[in-house]
Design a protein around this motif. Sequence first.
Motif, PDB file in Angstrom:
ATOM      1  N   ILE A 196     -20.680 -31.518   5.254  1.00  0.00           N
ATOM      2  CA  ILE A 196     -22.086 -31.869   5.006  1.00  0.00           C
ATOM      3  C   ILE A 196     -22.644 -32.676   6.181  1.00  0.00           C
ATOM      4  O   ILE A 196     -23.775 -32.454   6.626  1.00  0.00           O
ATOM      5  CB  ILE A 196     -22.214 -32.655   3.692  1.00  0.00           C
ATOM      6  N   SER A 197     -21.833 -33.599   6.706  1.00  0.00           N
ATOM      7  CA  SER A 197     -22.282 -34.403   7.846  1.00  0.00           C
ATOM      8  C   SER A 197     -22.520 -33.537   9.073  1.00  0.00           C
ATOM      9  O   SER A 197     -23.486 -33.750   9.823  1.00  0.00           O
ATOM     10  CB  SER A 197     -21.232 -35.476   8.165  1.00  0.00           C
ATOM     11  N   ARG A 198     -21.645 -32.542   9.309  1.00  0.00           N
ATOM     12  CA  ARG A 198     -21.829 -31.650  10.461  1.00  0.00           C
ATOM     13  C   ARG A 198     -23.097 -30.807  10.300  1.00  0.00           C
ATOM     14  O   ARG A 198     -23.788 -30.529  11.280  1.00  0.00           O
ATOM     15  CB  ARG A 198     -20.607 -30.754  10.614  1.00  0.00           C
ATOM     16  N   VAL A 199     -23.389 -30.386   9.070  1.00  0.00           N
ATOM     17  CA  VAL A 199     -24.619 -29.618   8.826  1.00  0.00           C
ATOM     18  C   VAL A 199     -25.838 -30.474   9.154  1.00  0.00           C
ATOM     19  O   VAL A 199     -26.772 -30.026   9.837  1.00  0.00           O
ATOM     20  CB  VAL A 199     -24.661 -29.128   7.364  1.00  0.00           C
ATOM     21  N   ARG A 200     -25.819 -31.719   8.694  1.00  0.00           N
ATOM     22  CA  ARG A 200     -26.935 -32.619   9.010  1.00  0.00           C
ATOM     23  C   ARG A 200     -27.048 -32.832  10.525  1.00  0.00           C
ATOM     24  O   ARG A 200     -28.142 -32.845  11.092  1.00  0.00           O
ATOM     25  CB  ARG A 200     -26.735 -33.964   8.326  1.00  0.00           C
ATOM     26  N   ASP A 255     -32.069 -26.946  26.172  1.00  0.00           N
ATOM     27  CA  ASP A 255     -31.562 -25.724  26.826  1.00  0.00           C
ATOM     28  C   ASP A 255     -30.347 -25.117  26.144  1.00  0.00           C
ATOM     29  O   ASP A 255     -29.585 -24.387  26.768  1.00  0.00           O
ATOM     30  CB  ASP A 255     -31.214 -26.005  28.298  1.00  0.00           C
ATOM     31  N   ILE A 256     -30.110 -25.425  24.870  1.00  0.00           N
ATOM     32  CA  ILE A 256     -29.002 -24.799  24.142  1.00  0.00           C
ATOM     33  C   ILE A 256     -29.547 -23.601  23.379  1.00  0.00           C
ATOM     34  O   ILE A 256     -30.461 -23.742  22.566  1.00  0.00           O
ATOM     35  CB  ILE A 256     -28.333 -25.782  23.157  1.00  0.00           C
ATOM     36  N   PRO A 257     -29.019 -22.379  23.636  1.00  0.00           N
ATOM     37  CA  PRO A 257     -29.489 -21.210  22.873  1.00  0.00           C
ATOM     38  C   PRO A 257     -29.100 -21.346  21.398  1.00  0.00           C
ATOM     39  O   PRO A 257     -27.945 -21.628  21.081  1.00  0.00           O
ATOM     40  CB  PRO A 257     -28.769 -20.028  23.539  1.00  0.00           C
ATOM     41  N   LEU A 258     -30.056 -21.138  20.510  1.00  0.00           N
ATOM     42  CA  LEU A 258     -29.829 -21.335  19.078  1.00  0.00           C
ATOM     43  C   LEU A 258     -30.131 -20.057  18.320  1.00  0.00           C
ATOM     44  O   LEU A 258     -31.096 -19.355  18.620  1.00  0.00           O
ATOM     45  CB  LEU A 258     -30.719 -22.461  18.546  1.00  0.00           C
ATOM     46  N   ARG A 259     -29.295 -19.763  17.332  1.00  0.00           N
ATOM     47  CA  ARG A 259     -29.551 -18.623  16.441  1.00  0.00           C
ATOM     48  C   ARG A 259     -30.283 -19.111  15.205  1.00  0.00           C
ATOM     49  O   ARG A 259     -29.885 -20.098  14.580  1.00  0.00           O
ATOM     50  CB  ARG A 259     -28.237 -17.969  16.031  1.00  0.00           C
ATOM     51  N   GLN A 260     -31.324 -18.378  14.831  1.00  0.00           N
ATOM     52  CA  GLN A 260     -32.133 -18.770  13.683  1.00  0.00           C
ATOM     53  C   GLN A 260     -31.305 -18.817  12.413  1.00  0.00           C
ATOM     54  O   GLN A 260     -31.506 -19.669  11.552  1.00  0.00           O
ATOM     55  CB  GLN A 260     -33.277 -17.777  13.528  1.00  0.00           C
ATOM     56  N   VAL A 261     -30.315 -17.915  12.309  1.00  0.00           N
ATOM     57  CA  VAL A 261     -29.545 -17.818  11.067  1.00  0.00           C
ATOM     58  C   VAL A 261     -28.761 -19.095  10.794  1.00  0.00           C
ATOM     59  O   VAL A 261     -28.498 -19.433   9.637  1.00  0.00           O
ATOM     60  CB  VAL A 261     -28.595 -16.597  11.126  1.00  0.00           C
ATOM     61  N   ILE A 262     -28.376 -19.855  11.831  1.00  0.00           N
ATOM     62  CA  ILE A 262     -27.587 -21.066  11.610  1.00  0.00           C
ATOM     63  C   ILE A 262     -28.426 -22.129  10.908  1.00  0.00           C
ATOM     64  O   ILE A 262     -27.993 -22.743   9.927  1.00  0.00           O
ATOM     65  CB  ILE A 262     -27.013 -21.595  12.941  1.00  0.00           C
ATOM     66  N   ALA A 263     -29.671 -22.333  11.394  1.00  0.00           N
ATOM     67  CA  ALA A 263     -30.560 -23.290  10.716  1.00  0.00           C
ATOM     68  C   ALA A 263     -30.838 -22.847   9.288  1.00  0.00           C
ATOM     69  O   ALA A 263     -30.862 -23.663   8.351  1.00  0.00           O
ATOM     70  CB  ALA A 263     -31.864 -23.423  11.501  1.00  0.00           C
ATOM     71  N   GLU A 264     -31.037 -21.546   9.120  1.00  0.00           N
ATOM     72  CA  GLU A 264     -31.303 -21.000   7.783  1.00  0.00           C
ATOM     73  C   GLU A 264     -30.147 -21.281   6.839  1.00  0.00           C
ATOM     74  O   GLU A 264     -30.332 -21.756   5.712  1.00  0.00           O
ATOM     75  CB  GLU A 264     -31.531 -19.488   7.930  1.00  0.00           C
ATOM     76  N   GLU A 265     -28.913 -21.012   7.300  1.00  0.00           N
ATOM     77  CA  GLU A 265     -27.733 -21.222   6.454  1.00  0.00           C
ATOM     78  C   GLU A 265     -27.497 -22.703   6.192  1.00  0.00           C
ATOM     79  O   GLU A 265     -27.051 -23.082   5.111  1.00  0.00           O
ATOM     80  CB  GLU A 265     -26.500 -20.602   7.119  1.00  0.00           C
ATOM     81  N   CYS A 266     -27.777 -23.558   7.187  1.00  0.00           N
ATOM     82  CA  CYS A 266     -27.566 -24.995   7.000  1.00  0.00           C
ATOM     83  C   CYS A 266     -28.473 -25.549   5.900  1.00  0.00           C
ATOM     84  O   CYS A 266     -28.031 -26.310   5.031  1.00  0.00           O
ATOM     85  CB  CYS A 266     -27.819 -25.729   8.314  1.00  0.00           C
ATOM     86  N   VAL A 267     -29.745 -25.178   5.927  1.00  0.00           N
ATOM     87  CA  VAL A 267     -30.672 -25.678   4.904  1.00  0.00           C
ATOM     88  C   VAL A 267     -30.307 -25.095   3.533  1.00  0.00           C
ATOM     89  O   VAL A 267     -30.336 -25.804   2.511  1.00  0.00           O
ATOM     90  CB  VAL A 267     -32.126 -25.338   5.284  1.00  0.00           C
TER      91      VAL A 267
END
Length: 976
Positions: free
Chosen positions: A639-643, A652-664
Motif C-alpha cells: 500500500i505504501s509503494r502504491v501511494r 522525464d520518466i516515461p509512465l504508463r497510464q495503466v499503472i496509475a489506473e491500477e494503483c487507484v
Amino acid sequence: MSAEAADREAATSSRPCTPPQTSWFEFVLEEALLEQHLQKPSPDPPPVQLIVQFLEQASKPSVNEQNQVQPPPDNKRNRILKLLALKVAAHLKWDLDVLEKSLSVPVLNMLLNELLCISKVPPGTKHVDVDLSSLPPTTAMAILLYNRWAIRTIVQSSFPVKQVKPGPPQLNVMNHIQQEKELTENILKVLKEQAADSILVLEGALKLNKDLYVHTIRTLDLLAMEPGMVNGETESSTAGLKISAEEIQCQVCYDLGAIYFQQGSTNTAVHEKAKEKFFKTKELIAKNGSSSLHFTIDEERLAGYCQACEVLTSSSDDASQQATPYSKIHSCMKSGKYQDLVKIFLEDNLTLSLPEQFRQSVLRELFQKAQQGNDALDEVCFKVCVCNTVCDVLQGRIIDIQFCQLFLKPSKEKIDFLLEVCSGSINLENASEELKRRMAAFLKNLCLGMEDLQFVFMISSHELFIKLLKDDERKLLIDQMRKRSPRINLCTKPVTSFYDIPASASVNIGQLEHQLILSVDPWRIRQILIELHGMTSERQFWMISNKWEVPNVYGSVILGIKDSLTRDLVYILMAKGLHCCAIKDFVHAKQLFAACLELVTEFSPKLRQVMLNEMLLLDIYTHEAGAGASGERPPSDLISRVRGYLEMRVPDIPLRQVIAEECVAFLLNWCENEYLTMQVPLPLVQTNPYVKLGQLLAATCKELPGPKESRRTAKDLWEVVVQICSVSNQHKRGNDGRVSLIKHRESTLGIMYRSELLSFIKKLREDIVNDIAAEHISIWPSSIPNLQSVDFEAVAITVKELVSYALTINANNHFWLIIQADIYFATNQYSAALHYYLQAGAVCSDFFNKMVPPDVYTDQVIKRMIKCCSLLNCHTQVAILCQFLREVDYKTAFKALQEQNSHDAMDSYYEYIWDVTILEYLTYLHHKRGETDKRQIAIKAIGQTELNASNPEEVLQLAAQRRKKKFLQAMAKLYF
C-alpha cells in the motif's frame, strides 16, 4: 554539570533555543545516573538505543525569530549530548557487530564522525594521506574504526535484505523512513567512492604491528573536563582500552577479505587476495583463540568464505584444492573430468553432504552443455541423473521427471549402472528400516514399469533386490510380471534426433533463436544472446519475434541504448516479463523483471524507475490474483509503494497510464478511503484524473451512511461523470458562411475519456470460486452448521501442508497429485496446476504409454485442464483436450480455434486431433481466412486412413489412443 545547568547554558548561547526536553531526558542527562544505567544487568532502554536518543536530540535544528529553520547550534548542551553518545559506545567497547545490528547507517556515520572529531582528526583530511604510525594510539584507532565500518557497510549493502512488514501506515512515520532511506543511499554512495582509500588505510594498518587504544568513558571524561589534557594522558600509550596488534590484524584481515570477495564478482583475480586475508584470519584465530578478541568474528561465516575461495581460485596444492566436494566438482567441471564427477556424486549418496539444489544445478549445466552439441555428455547426464534420483529416493523426495524420460528406453548398460548406484548408496548393515523400505519400493516400482522381462530379471536377481525383498514378495512380483499380457509399444521405432543432423552456422543461429523465443529463464536468455552476438553482429535479435512488444513510451528509451547486446537483453527481458504478466504467469514475470532491474540499475536511472514501476504493477496483479482473491488484505508495504508511485514527481520518466489506473483501483478495492479523501496531496488530485475520480468515489462511499443533504461529494462525482459522458457539437461551415454539417464528438471537458472510465470501473470488482477435489469426499458431511466460526485461511494452510507431506510419503499417488493440482488451480497458478494434472496422469500410465484410468482424468479434471490452457492462451491445446471428454465439447473447441492470438504451437498440434468434425471445422476456418498452408495441414490430417469412419471401432479407438498418448507426452515435456 547538571541537566538544568546544561539547559540554561543552551538557552543563553542560542536564542530562540529548541523547546525544553521531557523530564526523562533531563533525568538521564546526569552523567552519574548514566553510568548507573549502563551498569544495570538489563537496562531499559538498552544502551545502544541511548546513542540514537542522544544524537537525535543533539542534531535537532533550531528555529530563529523569523521562524526559519537553522542548523543545530554548537552549544554546550549539544556537545554534552554527543559526548554521552560516545560514552555509551565506549561502554559497548566500540564493538561494530553490536553497533551495526542496532543503529542505522546515518546514526552510526554520525557517531563515528564525532569519534574522529573528538580524537583530533582534522575534518576534510583524507585518511589515506595520514601516517597512522605517527598518530596518537586513540586517533589511529578512530581512523581504523571508521574505515573498517565503511567497507563493512559496503559489503553489507550488497546482500539482499528481507523487508520487515511495517505497522499501520502513518504519514509522518513514512516521511521519516523515506528521509532515512535517502540519507542512507547518499552515505553509501560516498563510502563506495572512497572504498579504494579505505582499503589502502586498512592495508596500511596491517603493517603497524603495534598495540592501539580505543577511547573509554574515562578518557572521554578527561577530554571533556580539561582540553589541555589532550597532550597529556589521553594521547599517551597507556590511555584507553588496549587492543593488541594481533587482534587488530585479525579483524582487519577479515574485513579486507570480505570486501575483496565482494569485488571478486566483477574481477576474479581479487578472489586470490580474499583467500589470503581469510586464511590469515583463520591462522590468527587458531593462534590467539576467538574468546580473547574484543571484536568477535563469525567463525561459521569465515569457514564459508574460505570454502568459497578454495572453489573459486586455482591452487597448485592438490590437497587444498580437493578439500571439499564443492571444490572437487568445480575442478571436474572446469577440466572436463566427468567420470570423476560421477564418482563424487556416487560417494556423496552415502554422506549426503551436497544439497539437493546444488545437485540439480550441476545436472542442468551438464544438460545445457549436451544440448550445445557435446554428445559425449549424454551418458554423463544420465549417470548424474541416476545418482540424484537414488539420493531423492533415500531422502523421501519426489522422483524427478527427467529420470522417467531418460529411462523410457532402458538398456542393459543403464540397468547395470542403476543397480551399481543403488548398491553403493545404501549400507545395508547400518541402514534404517525406513531407508531399506524406500529402496525396496523404488526397485519394485521400477520392475512394474518395465516392458522387457529380461530387464526385470536383471533387477530381481540382483543381490541388493534379494536382500531388500522377502521371498514371498519377490515371487509375487515375478508372477505378476510373467502373467502380464504383452502390449504394443508405440515407441520402438527409432526416430532420428534433430540434433543428430550436422548443423551449419546458420542452423546453429536458428536453433539458438528458437531457444531464445521459448525460454523464460533470465540467465539462459542472457547466455543465448551472448552466443548469438558472438556469431554475428549484424542482427537485431529483439526483432526476431513479433510477439515481443513493449509500450511505445518505453521503446524509444530502450532502443536508444548504444550497446547492442544490452539493448537486446533489456528489450527481450521486459517484453517477456510483460507477456508473462499478461498471461498471469507472475512467477516468471517477477524473475524477468528482477533481472532487468538489476541490469538497468548499472547505467540508467530512468529505466531503473521504469522497472520499479512495472514491478509495482506486477505485485498488485499478483496479490489481486492470489491472496486478494480470497479477501486477504495486501501487506502495508505494498500500500505504501502504491501511494509512493502516485505521489512520485521524478521528471522525464516515461509512465504508463495503466499503472496509475491500477494503483487507484487498488486503493479503492481495499477501502483506503481515508488516504484518498484526506491525505492525498492536492496537486496530485489536480493533475492525475484517476486520483481525482478515486477521491470522489472514496468520499462518496464514506458519506453513504450519512443524511442525503451531506452527500455533497456524490453531487461532485455526478458532475464529473456527466462531463465525461457529454458530447460536443462541431459546426462545419461552407463557403457561404452557413452551417452545412454538425458532428457529435466526445467532449474534451471531462477529466478522462469514456473508454478510460469504463476500463477503470471494471477493475473495481472481481470474485473467484474454486473447489478442490478429494479421493474420499463422499464420506464427509456436505454442510457445516456454524459456517461463520470456520477459519478458512487456517483450513487452506492445513490442506496445503497435508498434501505436501503426503507426496513425500508416496510421490506416485495420483489422487494426491490431483489435489495438489486443484490447489494450484484454485489459487490461479495455472501453469503449476497443469504440471500436477499431467504428472498425475503420467505416474499411473507409465508416462502415458498406457491409457490414463478414467477415474483419474474425469470430465471435471479435463475441464480444469481446458480452463488452464485457455487462460494461458494455448487455444489449440484447448480444442484437443475437448476431445478427451466423454461427450466432445464442440462449442468450446470451435470457440478456441477461432482465437488467432494463441501462444501454443497451433497447426503443429493438428496431428493430435482424431475427431474428424473438428478437423473439418479447421479446414473450413483456414479456407475462410485464406490460410492455405494451414488448410493443407488440416486436410492431410483428415486424409489419414486410420481416421476413416468406415474403420472398425477398435481401429478408431487405437488411433485416438495413439494421438492421446503423443499429445500428453508433448504436454508433459512442455510443462515439466
